[in-house]
Scaffold this active site. Structure first.
Site, mmCIF file in Angstrom:
data_model
loop_
_atom_site.group_PDB
_atom_site.id
_atom_site.type_symbol
_atom_site.label_atom_id
_atom_site.label_comp_id
_atom_site.label_asym_id
_atom_site.label_seq_id
_atom_site.Cartn_x
_atom_site.Cartn_y
_atom_site.Cartn_z
ATOM 1 N N ARG A 166 0.830 -1.223 0.000
ATOM 2 C CA ARG A 166 0.000 0.000 0.000
ATOM 3 C C ARG A 166 0.862 1.269 0.000
ATOM 4 O O ARG A 166 0.551 2.253 0.691
ATOM 5 C CB ARG A 166 -0.940 0.029 1.217
ATOM 6 C CG ARG A 166 -1.839 -1.165 1.361
ATOM 7 C CD ARG A 166 -2.995 -1.141 0.371
ATOM 8 N NE ARG A 166 -3.921 -2.193 0.711
ATOM 9 C CZ ARG A 166 -3.852 -3.439 0.222
ATOM 10 N NH1 ARG A 166 -2.922 -3.747 -0.669
ATOM 11 N NH2 ARG A 166 -4.722 -4.344 0.583
ATOM 12 N N SER A 239 -10.814 -0.079 3.270
ATOM 13 C CA SER A 239 -10.065 -0.293 4.512
ATOM 14 C C SER A 239 -9.548 1.042 5.023
ATOM 15 O O SER A 239 -8.907 1.786 4.273
ATOM 16 C CB SER A 239 -8.863 -1.197 4.265
ATOM 17 O OG SER A 239 -9.297 -2.405 3.705
ATOM 18 N N GLU A 335 -4.972 4.487 6.044
ATOM 19 C CA GLU A 335 -4.696 4.246 4.622
ATOM 20 C C GLU A 335 -5.158 5.401 3.716
ATOM 21 O O GLU A 335 -4.421 5.802 2.823
ATOM 22 C CB GLU A 335 -5.344 2.927 4.193
ATOM 23 C CG GLU A 335 -4.928 2.526 2.797
ATOM 24 C CD GLU A 335 -5.530 1.209 2.365
ATOM 25 O OE1 GLU A 335 -5.185 0.173 2.958
ATOM 26 O OE2 GLU A 335 -6.345 1.220 1.421
HETATM 27 P P1 FAD Z 1 -8.513 9.231 -5.168
HETATM 28 O O1 FAD Z 1 -9.160 8.823 -3.893
HETATM 29 O O2 FAD Z 1 -9.194 10.229 -6.015
HETATM 30 O O3 FAD Z 1 -7.043 9.740 -4.851
HETATM 31 C C1 FAD Z 1 -6.195 9.001 -4.005
HETATM 32 C C2 FAD Z 1 -4.818 9.675 -3.952
HETATM 33 O O4 FAD Z 1 -4.208 9.612 -5.231
HETATM 34 C C3 FAD Z 1 -4.908 11.151 -3.617
HETATM 35 O O5 FAD Z 1 -3.777 11.483 -2.832
HETATM 36 C C4 FAD Z 1 -4.840 11.861 -4.982
HETATM 37 O O6 FAD Z 1 -4.278 13.141 -4.877
HETATM 38 C C5 FAD Z 1 -3.931 10.918 -5.747
HETATM 39 N N1 FAD Z 1 -4.208 10.824 -7.189
HETATM 40 C C6 FAD Z 1 -5.369 10.450 -7.779
HETATM 41 N N2 FAD Z 1 -5.210 10.403 -9.114
HETATM 42 C C7 FAD Z 1 -3.934 10.766 -9.381
HETATM 43 C C8 FAD Z 1 -3.162 10.919 -10.581
HETATM 44 N N3 FAD Z 1 -3.686 10.676 -11.796
HETATM 45 N N4 FAD Z 1 -1.880 11.327 -10.466
HETATM 46 C C9 FAD Z 1 -1.327 11.583 -9.259
HETATM 47 N N5 FAD Z 1 -2.006 11.458 -8.090
HETATM 48 C C10 FAD Z 1 -3.285 11.042 -8.162
HETATM 49 N N6 FAD Z 1 -7.647 -0.186 -2.323
HETATM 50 C C11 FAD Z 1 -6.854 -1.286 -2.466
HETATM 51 O O7 FAD Z 1 -5.625 -1.166 -2.572
HETATM 52 N N7 FAD Z 1 -7.394 -2.541 -2.494
HETATM 53 C C12 FAD Z 1 -8.724 -2.762 -2.378
HETATM 54 O O8 FAD Z 1 -9.157 -3.910 -2.413
HETATM 55 C C13 FAD Z 1 -9.580 -1.630 -2.199
HETATM 56 N N8 FAD Z 1 -10.909 -1.799 -2.035
HETATM 57 C C14 FAD Z 1 -11.712 -0.727 -1.823
HETATM 58 C C15 FAD Z 1 -13.082 -0.926 -1.621
HETATM 59 C C16 FAD Z 1 -13.926 0.146 -1.423
HETATM 60 C C17 FAD Z 1 -15.399 -0.097 -1.211
HETATM 61 C C18 FAD Z 1 -13.403 1.461 -1.426
HETATM 62 C C19 FAD Z 1 -14.321 2.651 -1.245
HETATM 63 C C20 FAD Z 1 -12.048 1.680 -1.607
HETATM 64 C C21 FAD Z 1 -11.180 0.585 -1.799
HETATM 65 N N9 FAD Z 1 -9.793 0.755 -1.993
HETATM 66 C C22 FAD Z 1 -8.984 -0.340 -2.175
HETATM 67 C C23 FAD Z 1 -9.186 2.107 -1.953
HETATM 68 C C24 FAD Z 1 -9.263 2.874 -3.322
HETATM 69 O O9 FAD Z 1 -10.316 2.398 -4.116
HETATM 70 C C25 FAD Z 1 -7.963 2.756 -4.119
HETATM 71 O O10 FAD Z 1 -6.883 3.235 -3.376
HETATM 72 C C26 FAD Z 1 -8.028 3.515 -5.460
HETATM 73 O O11 FAD Z 1 -6.871 3.261 -6.218
HETATM 74 C C27 FAD Z 1 -8.184 5.017 -5.291
HETATM 75 O O12 FAD Z 1 -8.448 5.546 -6.578
HETATM 76 P P2 FAD Z 1 -9.168 6.959 -6.793
HETATM 77 O O13 FAD Z 1 -9.138 7.261 -8.229
HETATM 78 O O14 FAD Z 1 -10.503 6.938 -6.146
HETATM 79 O O15 FAD Z 1 -8.167 7.910 -5.999
HETATM 80 P P1 NAP Z 2 -9.949 -11.103 4.459
HETATM 81 O O1 NAP Z 2 -9.972 -12.030 3.288
HETATM 82 O O2 NAP Z 2 -11.017 -11.214 5.494
HETATM 83 O O3 NAP Z 2 -8.528 -11.194 5.168
HETATM 84 C C1 NAP Z 2 -8.248 -10.403 6.333
HETATM 85 C C2 NAP Z 2 -6.825 -9.904 6.240
HETATM 86 O O4 NAP Z 2 -5.939 -11.005 6.296
HETATM 87 C C3 NAP Z 2 -6.619 -9.201 4.951
HETATM 88 O O5 NAP Z 2 -6.444 -7.873 5.257
HETATM 89 C C4 NAP Z 2 -5.410 -9.847 4.316
HETATM 90 O O6 NAP Z 2 -4.311 -8.957 4.174
HETATM 91 C C5 NAP Z 2 -4.986 -10.935 5.259
HETATM 92 N N1 NAP Z 2 -4.927 -12.222 4.539
HETATM 93 C C6 NAP Z 2 -5.949 -13.053 4.260
HETATM 94 N N2 NAP Z 2 -5.494 -14.163 3.635
HETATM 95 C C7 NAP Z 2 -4.166 -14.005 3.503
HETATM 96 C C8 NAP Z 2 -3.139 -14.793 2.930
HETATM 97 N N3 NAP Z 2 -3.389 -15.986 2.383
HETATM 98 N N4 NAP Z 2 -1.875 -14.309 2.965
HETATM 99 C C9 NAP Z 2 -1.598 -13.120 3.505
HETATM 100 N N5 NAP Z 2 -2.538 -12.324 4.059
HETATM 101 C C10 NAP Z 2 -3.800 -12.758 4.062
HETATM 102 O O7 NAP Z 2 -9.920 -9.590 3.939
HETATM 103 P P2 NAP Z 2 -11.068 -8.684 3.341
HETATM 104 O O8 NAP Z 2 -11.236 -7.510 4.207
HETATM 105 O O9 NAP Z 2 -12.258 -9.490 2.958
HETATM 106 O O10 NAP Z 2 -10.379 -8.163 1.999
HETATM 107 C C11 NAP Z 2 -10.063 -9.061 0.955
HETATM 108 C C12 NAP Z 2 -8.940 -8.482 0.121
HETATM 109 O O11 NAP Z 2 -9.342 -7.242 -0.460
HETATM 110 C C13 NAP Z 2 -7.684 -8.173 0.951
HETATM 111 O O12 NAP Z 2 -6.560 -8.434 0.168
HETATM 112 C C14 NAP Z 2 -7.806 -6.702 1.228
HETATM 113 O O13 NAP Z 2 -6.541 -6.070 1.388
HETATM 114 C C15 NAP Z 2 -8.523 -6.193 -0.010
HETATM 115 N N6 NAP Z 2 -9.340 -5.014 0.308
HETATM 116 C C16 NAP Z 2 -8.693 -3.823 0.440
HETATM 117 C C17 NAP Z 2 -9.418 -2.672 0.732
HETATM 118 C C18 NAP Z 2 -8.721 -1.341 0.824
HETATM 119 O O14 NAP Z 2 -9.388 -0.314 0.877
HETATM 120 N N7 NAP Z 2 -7.411 -1.306 0.856
HETATM 121 C C19 NAP Z 2 -10.793 -2.731 0.904
HETATM 122 C C20 NAP Z 2 -11.400 -3.968 0.803
HETATM 123 C C21 NAP Z 2 -10.671 -5.120 0.492
HETATM 124 P P3 NAP Z 2 -4.087 -7.976 2.914
HETATM 125 O O15 NAP Z 2 -4.994 -6.841 3.130
HETATM 126 O O16 NAP Z 2 -2.670 -7.593 3.064
HETATM 127 O O17 NAP Z 2 -4.381 -8.712 1.650
#
Ligand code: FAD
Ligand code: NAP
Length: 339
Positions: A166, A239, A335
């Site tokens: 991340r 998250s 995050e």
């Molecule tokens: P924004 O929120 O608009 O911006 C995020 C940051 O990036 C800000 O600092 C902004 O200034 C910068 N930015 C945006 N665009 C640019 C650009 N073109 N150039 C330079 N800087 C820029 N994230 C995960 O990693 N894994 C997941 O599984 C995941 N699941 C999610 C589920 C839900 C329901 C939600 C709401 C979010 C989730 N996220 C997850 C977080 C998010 O969706 C991601 O981080 C996504 O990449 C953000 O994209 P955005 O376009 O909405 O960015």
């Molecule tokens: P989950 O499957 O309930 O798992 C809980 C946590 O355990 C996760 O955060 C994941 O870490 C870790 N995990 C599970 N299995 C693993 C494995 N085999 N090896 C290493 N780590 C493991 O998680 P969840 O909330 O439903 O999300 C599912 C996936 O979507 C995850 O990868 C999560 O990161 C991603 N997600 C991200 C966001 C976001 O906003 N960043 C939002 C929703 C979902 P990791 O997070 O490091 O994978």
């Protein structure tokens, strides 16, 4: 100005928390020329600039006294295809999930585990988006960005981006580079990642023993729809905290008091803990204070029930951080990007 710049615009439709703050100025960029024109205009007016995509990783705690520049450039293309390995490129404003679906429709594997992540292609490198055992760094080959300090275009390779969990060079230098387009190396052969959480089990429940990348995408979409709140119905930014990586001794100490500890050993000997598990154990799941709350199904997700302000959500996050530190000795890092 050929691009329209509006003043005093509500950002509620532009952030998935649905927080109703205002931007002093707002514009959308559809092309590189729009980006350059808007940056030059803002510089002439001495306005700061905040670049956004889909607003799904933002926590807006106050009105934004800046030009909010929303990336709205679209376009996807194949740059090369040797029959196995295909390089694809997408513009920054492309919606991420639509882009993933486009790659799958071309028969290309690599991004299926990242299905249904909200936001745009241009923001994906910011935090090296990841889910279900895959991060974009696994298939990333390069990106083109505008250096906002010099106004020059720069090409970044995988190594240049310093991707980590991340995290990236871009996240560590906010506002320095504006990402214009991103390239990925995808595959016509299937090297699927199924050994994460419930993915394999969901496929076998559906009677699918030899899945395609599209099958994996569909399974992950169905799992995510069950567990995660849809921002269109309940404001959230996914998250709210990163999973903490702690020394093995600390993880062992916590395990002695809580034998069910969810922990994943890392290559460097440290241990990744599931932040959501710690927050749930501490009793925060389903907590609500006014319109700011912790989701009732997933303790890692903070939610806005309607009128919560960014400050309220931030205060709730801080309370959780203090509680988790006191109970477990673990520091939780936020995050979403705070403005
Ligand atoms: P924004 O929120 O608009 O911006 C995020 C940051 O990036 C800000 O600092 C902004 O200034 C910068 N930015 C945006 N665009 C640019 C650009 N073109 N150039 C330079 N800087 C820029 N994230 C995960 O990693 N894994 C997941 O599984 C995941 N699941 C999610 C589920 C839900 C329901 C939600 C709401 C979010 C989730 N996220 C997850 C977080 C998010 O969706 C991601 O981080 C996504 O990449 C953000 O994209 P955005 O376009 O909405 O960015
Ligand atoms: P989950 O499957 O309930 O798992 C809980 C946590 O355990 C996760 O955060 C994941 O870490 C870790 N995990 C599970 N299995 C693993 C494995 N085999 N090896 C290493 N780590 C493991 O998680 P969840 O909330 O439903 O999300 C599912 C996936 O979507 C995850 O990868 C999560 O990161 C991603 N997600 C991200 C966001 C976001 O906003 N960043 C939002 C929703 C979902 P990791 O997070 O490091 O994978």
């Amino acid at each position: 100005m050929s691009v329209q710049v509006r003043s005093d615009v509500s950002l509620k439709p532009y952030n998935t928390f649905g927080i109703d703050v205002r931007a002093a100025h707002f514009a959308e960029a559809h092309t590189d020329a729009d980006v350059r024109e808007l940056l030059a205009y803002a510089a002439a007016q001495q306005w700061p600039v905040l670049v956004i995509g889909g607003g799904s990783n933002l926590l807006l705690t106050a009105n934004v006294e800046a030009l909010v520049l929303r990336m709205a450039s679209t376009g996807v293309r194949m740059l090369s295809d040797d029959g196995q390995r295909v390089i694809v490129e997408a513009e920054a404003g492309e919606p991420w999930h639509a882009f993933v679906q486009w790659t799958l429709a071309q028969g290309l594997a690599g991004l299926e585990n990242l299905s249904l992540i909200p936001g745009t292609v241009g923001a994906a490198p910011m935090q090296n988006i990841g889910a279900y055992g895959v991060e974009i760094k696994d298939v990333f080959v390069g990106l083109t960005a505008l250096d906002r300090q010099t106004g020059e275009l720069r090409e970044f390779t995988l190594e240049d981006c310093a991707f980590a969990y991340r995290d990236s060079l871009f996240k560590r230098n906010p506002g320095r580079w504006l990402i214009l387009r991103v390239r990925f190396a995808l595959s016509r052969a299937m090297h699927l990642h199924l050994d994460y959480g419930p993915v394999r089990q969901r496929l076998s429940e559906q009677g699918i023993e030899q899945p395609t990348a599209q099958n994996v995408s569909d399974a992950i979409c169905s799992i995510r729809r069950e567990k995660l709140p849809d921002p269109a119905e309940l404001g959230n930014a996914g998250s709210f905290f990163k999973n903490p990586v702690v020394p093995a001794a600390l993880a062992e100490h916590i395990r002695q008091a809580h034998p069910g500890l969810v922990a994943y050993p890392q290559a460097d000997g440290q241990v990744k803990l599931a932040a959501g598990w710690l927050i749930e154990l501490a009793g925060w799941k389903g907590y609500r204070d006014g319109d700011a709350g912790v989701h009732r199904l997933q303790a890692l997700v903070l939610v806005n029930y309607g009128q919560a302000s960014g400050m309220q959500l931030h205060r709730l996050a801080q309370k959780i951080q203090v509680d988790i530190l006191e109970r477990f000795g673990v520091e939780l890092e936020m995050e979403p990007n705070l403005y």
